[in-house]
Design an enzyme around this catalytic site. Structure first.
Site, PDB file in Angstrom:
ATOM      1  N   GLY A  88       0.834  -1.213   0.000  1.00  0.00           N
ATOM      2  CA  GLY A  88       0.000   0.000   0.000  1.00  0.00           C
ATOM      3  C   GLY A  88       0.863   1.255   0.000  1.00  0.00           C
ATOM      4  O   GLY A  88       0.471   2.297   0.526  1.00  0.00           O
ATOM      5  N   ASP A 119       2.436  -1.959  -4.402  1.00  0.00           N
ATOM      6  CA  ASP A 119       1.050  -1.475  -4.537  1.00  0.00           C
ATOM      7  C   ASP A 119       0.501  -2.025  -5.849  1.00  0.00           C
ATOM      8  O   ASP A 119       1.207  -2.716  -6.601  1.00  0.00           O
ATOM      9  CB  ASP A 119       1.035   0.063  -4.530  1.00  0.00           C
ATOM     10  CG  ASP A 119      -0.288   0.631  -3.991  1.00  0.00           C
ATOM     11  OD1 ASP A 119      -1.344   0.318  -4.587  1.00  0.00           O
ATOM     12  OD2 ASP A 119      -0.265   1.355  -2.991  1.00  0.00           O
ATOM     13  N   TYR A 142     -15.903  -1.721   6.746  1.00  0.00           N
ATOM     14  CA  TYR A 142     -14.518  -1.344   7.054  1.00  0.00           C
ATOM     15  C   TYR A 142     -14.210  -1.603   8.540  1.00  0.00           C
ATOM     16  O   TYR A 142     -13.187  -2.225   8.878  1.00  0.00           O
ATOM     17  CB  TYR A 142     -14.326   0.132   6.708  1.00  0.00           C
ATOM     18  CG  TYR A 142     -13.000   0.731   7.082  1.00  0.00           C
ATOM     19  CD1 TYR A 142     -11.819   0.323   6.466  1.00  0.00           C
ATOM     20  CD2 TYR A 142     -12.914   1.743   8.041  1.00  0.00           C
ATOM     21  CE1 TYR A 142     -10.603   0.902   6.795  1.00  0.00           C
ATOM     22  CE2 TYR A 142     -11.710   2.333   8.371  1.00  0.00           C
ATOM     23  CZ  TYR A 142     -10.555   1.901   7.754  1.00  0.00           C
ATOM     24  OH  TYR A 142      -9.352   2.481   8.088  1.00  0.00           O
ATOM     25  N   LYS A 183     -11.610  -4.180  10.400  1.00  0.00           N
ATOM     26  CA  LYS A 183     -10.533  -3.703  11.280  1.00  0.00           C
ATOM     27  C   LYS A 183     -10.552  -4.444  12.629  1.00  0.00           C
ATOM     28  O   LYS A 183      -9.503  -4.788  13.164  1.00  0.00           O
ATOM     29  CB  LYS A 183     -10.639  -2.178  11.457  1.00  0.00           C
ATOM     30  CG  LYS A 183     -10.203  -1.405  10.219  1.00  0.00           C
ATOM     31  CD  LYS A 183      -8.723  -1.615   9.939  1.00  0.00           C
ATOM     32  CE  LYS A 183      -8.257  -1.070   8.633  1.00  0.00           C
ATOM     33  NZ  LYS A 183      -6.859  -1.387   8.295  1.00  0.00           N
TER      34      LYS A 183
HETATM   35  P1  NAD Z   1      -5.120   4.727   1.036  1.00  0.00           P
HETATM   36  O1  NAD Z   1      -6.446   4.331   0.523  1.00  0.00           O
HETATM   37  O2  NAD Z   1      -4.672   6.125   0.832  1.00  0.00           O
HETATM   38  O3  NAD Z   1      -4.004   3.767   0.463  1.00  0.00           O
HETATM   39  C1  NAD Z   1      -4.169   2.389   0.390  1.00  0.00           C
HETATM   40  C2  NAD Z   1      -3.255   1.849  -0.693  1.00  0.00           C
HETATM   41  O4  NAD Z   1      -3.467   0.439  -0.750  1.00  0.00           O
HETATM   42  C3  NAD Z   1      -3.568   2.420  -2.091  1.00  0.00           C
HETATM   43  O5  NAD Z   1      -2.404   2.924  -2.686  1.00  0.00           O
HETATM   44  C4  NAD Z   1      -4.112   1.213  -2.859  1.00  0.00           C
HETATM   45  O6  NAD Z   1      -3.765   1.201  -4.228  1.00  0.00           O
HETATM   46  C5  NAD Z   1      -3.447   0.052  -2.120  1.00  0.00           C
HETATM   47  N1  NAD Z   1      -4.170  -1.207  -2.255  1.00  0.00           N
HETATM   48  C6  NAD Z   1      -5.508  -1.420  -2.228  1.00  0.00           C
HETATM   49  N2  NAD Z   1      -5.769  -2.728  -2.426  1.00  0.00           N
HETATM   50  C7  NAD Z   1      -4.565  -3.354  -2.559  1.00  0.00           C
HETATM   51  C8  NAD Z   1      -4.190  -4.697  -2.780  1.00  0.00           C
HETATM   52  N3  NAD Z   1      -5.100  -5.672  -2.933  1.00  0.00           N
HETATM   53  N4  NAD Z   1      -2.873  -4.990  -2.862  1.00  0.00           N
HETATM   54  C9  NAD Z   1      -1.935  -4.013  -2.730  1.00  0.00           C
HETATM   55  N5  NAD Z   1      -2.246  -2.721  -2.540  1.00  0.00           N
HETATM   56  C10 NAD Z   1      -3.552  -2.389  -2.448  1.00  0.00           C
HETATM   57  O7  NAD Z   1      -5.096   4.371   2.597  1.00  0.00           O
HETATM   58  P2  NAD Z   1      -4.262   5.053   3.766  1.00  0.00           P
HETATM   59  O8  NAD Z   1      -5.049   6.203   4.248  1.00  0.00           O
HETATM   60  O9  NAD Z   1      -2.850   5.253   3.362  1.00  0.00           O
HETATM   61  O10 NAD Z   1      -4.398   3.935   4.892  1.00  0.00           O
HETATM   62  C11 NAD Z   1      -3.363   3.035   5.217  1.00  0.00           C
HETATM   63  C12 NAD Z   1      -3.812   2.199   6.395  1.00  0.00           C
HETATM   64  O11 NAD Z   1      -4.141   3.046   7.493  1.00  0.00           O
HETATM   65  C13 NAD Z   1      -5.068   1.362   6.135  1.00  0.00           C
HETATM   66  O12 NAD Z   1      -4.978   0.147   6.834  1.00  0.00           O
HETATM   67  C14 NAD Z   1      -6.178   2.201   6.740  1.00  0.00           C
HETATM   68  O13 NAD Z   1      -7.275   1.413   7.133  1.00  0.00           O
HETATM   69  C15 NAD Z   1      -5.468   2.779   7.940  1.00  0.00           C
HETATM   70  N6  NAD Z   1      -6.098   4.013   8.406  1.00  0.00           N
HETATM   71  C16 NAD Z   1      -6.030   5.155   7.686  1.00  0.00           C
HETATM   72  C17 NAD Z   1      -6.639   6.316   8.166  1.00  0.00           C
HETATM   73  C18 NAD Z   1      -6.598   7.599   7.410  1.00  0.00           C
HETATM   74  O14 NAD Z   1      -7.249   8.567   7.843  1.00  0.00           O
HETATM   75  N7  NAD Z   1      -5.855   7.690   6.320  1.00  0.00           N
HETATM   76  C19 NAD Z   1      -7.311   6.276   9.401  1.00  0.00           C
HETATM   77  C20 NAD Z   1      -7.404   5.069  10.072  1.00  0.00           C
HETATM   78  C21 NAD Z   1      -6.763   3.942   9.596  1.00  0.00           C
HETATM   79  N1  SER Z   2      -9.871   7.876   7.982  1.00  0.00           N
HETATM   80  C1  SER Z   2     -10.423   6.568   7.969  1.00  0.00           C
HETATM   81  C2  SER Z   2     -11.730   6.538   7.252  1.00  0.00           C
HETATM   82  O1  SER Z   2     -12.409   7.549   7.325  1.00  0.00           O
HETATM   83  C3  SER Z   2     -10.614   6.068   9.378  1.00  0.00           C
HETATM   84  O2  SER Z   2     -10.217   4.759   9.414  1.00  0.00           O
HETATM   85  O3  SER Z   2     -12.046   5.545   6.670  1.00  0.00           O
END
Ligand code: NAD
Ligand code: SER
Length: 320
Positions: free
Chosen positions: A9, A35, A143, A147
């Site tokens: 990712g 990715d 989602y 989690k």
């Molecule tokens: P994002 O959606 O920006 O990035 C996710 C990446 O995963 C993308 O580049 C996508 O192409 C890649 N991806 C999707 N399916 C895939 C697969 N099958 N194989 C390989 N790559 C794949 O997400 P993010 O915001 O960077 O989040 C990263 C982690 O943090 C996740 O686990 C998310 O649940 C967690 N998270 C994020 C937030 C937030 O606010 N950004 C909040 C809570 C938790």
């Molecule tokens: N920022 C994330 C969402 O809104 C929280 O996991 O999905």
């Protein structure tokens, strides 16, 4: 000692910034980005990268062997809003992808796994204020369900196979380098770009929806600090609450308006309101503070000041 990390990712909101921080610590060639996207010359210029779908266990195992990976940080996921549009895909990536990572790690001797969780593990029956780490986990979004399952799976592998699996529950992450990938908290990023580009923002949440949030530098610090924490001293593993700030869209609007007095906002809540309403308003992160020394650096005021400065630069360069 960890030498070679696979960051799945790596093109996402968090992965694209985390990879740079990890490469500063471990060396450019020792952090392999992965990715779904084909590698471009720009991506390859920054360091090793493979096109990888984590739901494909065979491909994943080949990458672990080829690059002699000894730790995996898994940022590949489908977030809350996109997940509600396609719940089956959210389950497939967030759970089947994670199971592949855990199984391949067990079989091939990967030493450490970090898999992030989210405030989405909580649901409407969880206490909303100062939500404790150990509490009711009955989420209503797919989602959130993935989690909670991910946290439990990680703990199962710790107990059953003695695997080192860690994770932390991010709040909404705010950043300007890579746009968020389809979450409910994404309004708190979009508002800055629209404020600067159009002096107006249409918000998809109600004005008084209070949610926990965090600025990207704190998110990176928390992730790296937990990754480096002494596993033998941890009492919890995959479910650490972390917190930095909580605000509503109206509070954020008023803070941004201090820098952009002509900025206006309107509210048109959509399906994401229901998701936001099921999440906590504020988080108790005392266990992360106790067990691995977590402490945030940014509050809403300092985050807004930094975001305004950097989003202006991006908009001027047409990088959005
Ligand atoms: P994002 O959606 O920006 O990035 C996710 C990446 O995963 C993308 O580049 C996508 O192409 C890649 N991806 C999707 N399916 C895939 C697969 N099958 N194989 C390989 N790559 C794949 O997400 P993010 O915001 O960077 O989040 C990263 C982690 O943090 C996740 O686990 C998310 O649940 C967690 N998270 C994020 C937030 C937030 O606010 N950004 C909040 C809570 C938790
Ligand atoms: N920022 C994330 C969402 O809104 C929280 O996991 O999905």
């Amino acid at each position: 000692m960890i030498k070679r990390i696979l960051l799945s990712g790596s093109n996402g909101q968090i992965g694209s910034e985390l990879i740079e921080e990890l490469r500063k610590i471990y060396g450019r060639s020792n952090v392999i980005g992965a990715d779904l996207r084909e590698p471009t010359p720009e991506i390859l210029e920054n360091g090793p990268y493979v096109k990888l779908d984590i739901t494909n266990a065979h491909e994943l195992a080949n990458v672990i062997k080829e690059y002699k990976i000894d730790a995996i940080i898994n940022m590949a996921a489908i977030l809350s809003a996109v997940g509600e549009q396609n719940p089956h895909r959210a389950w497939n990536v967030n759970i089947n992808g994670l199971i592949n990572i855990l199984e391949v790690s067990r079989e091939l001797g990967v030493k450490r796994i970090l898999n992030p969780s989210s405030i989405a593990v909580f649901g409407p029956t969880t206490p909303k204020e100062n939500t404790p780490q150990e509490t009711v986990l009955k989420p209503t979004s797919m989602y959130g369900i993935t989690k909670v399952t991910g946290e439990l799976l990680g703990e199962y592998y710790v107990r059953k196979y003695n695997l080192d699996v860690r994770g932390l529950r991010y709040p909404g992450i705010i950043s300007y380098k890579t746009l968020p990938g389809g979450g409910t908290t994404d309004y708190a990023v979009a508002i800055f770009f629209d404020a600067i580009k159009y002096k107006h923002y249409k918000c998809f949440l109600k004005k008084d929806t209070m949610l926990p949030m965090m600025y990207m530098p704190d998110c990176l610090k928390a992730t790296i600090d937990l990754f480096h924490a002494d596993f033998s001293k941890l009492k919890h593993f995959t479910d650490f609450n972390i917190a930095a700030m909580s605000f509503t869209p109206e509070m954020l609007y008023n803070e941004i308006k201090k820098y952009l007095p002509e900025f206006t906002i309107e509210y048109e809540p959509d399906y994401r309101q229901q998701i936001a309403d099921s999440w906590p308003r504020s988080i108790d992160d005392s266990l992360a503070r106790e067990e691995w020394g977590w402490a945030p650096s940014y509050d809403m005021e300092t985050m807004v000041e930094d975001m305004i400065k950097n989003v202006k630069i991006k908009v001027e360069k047409c990088e959005y």
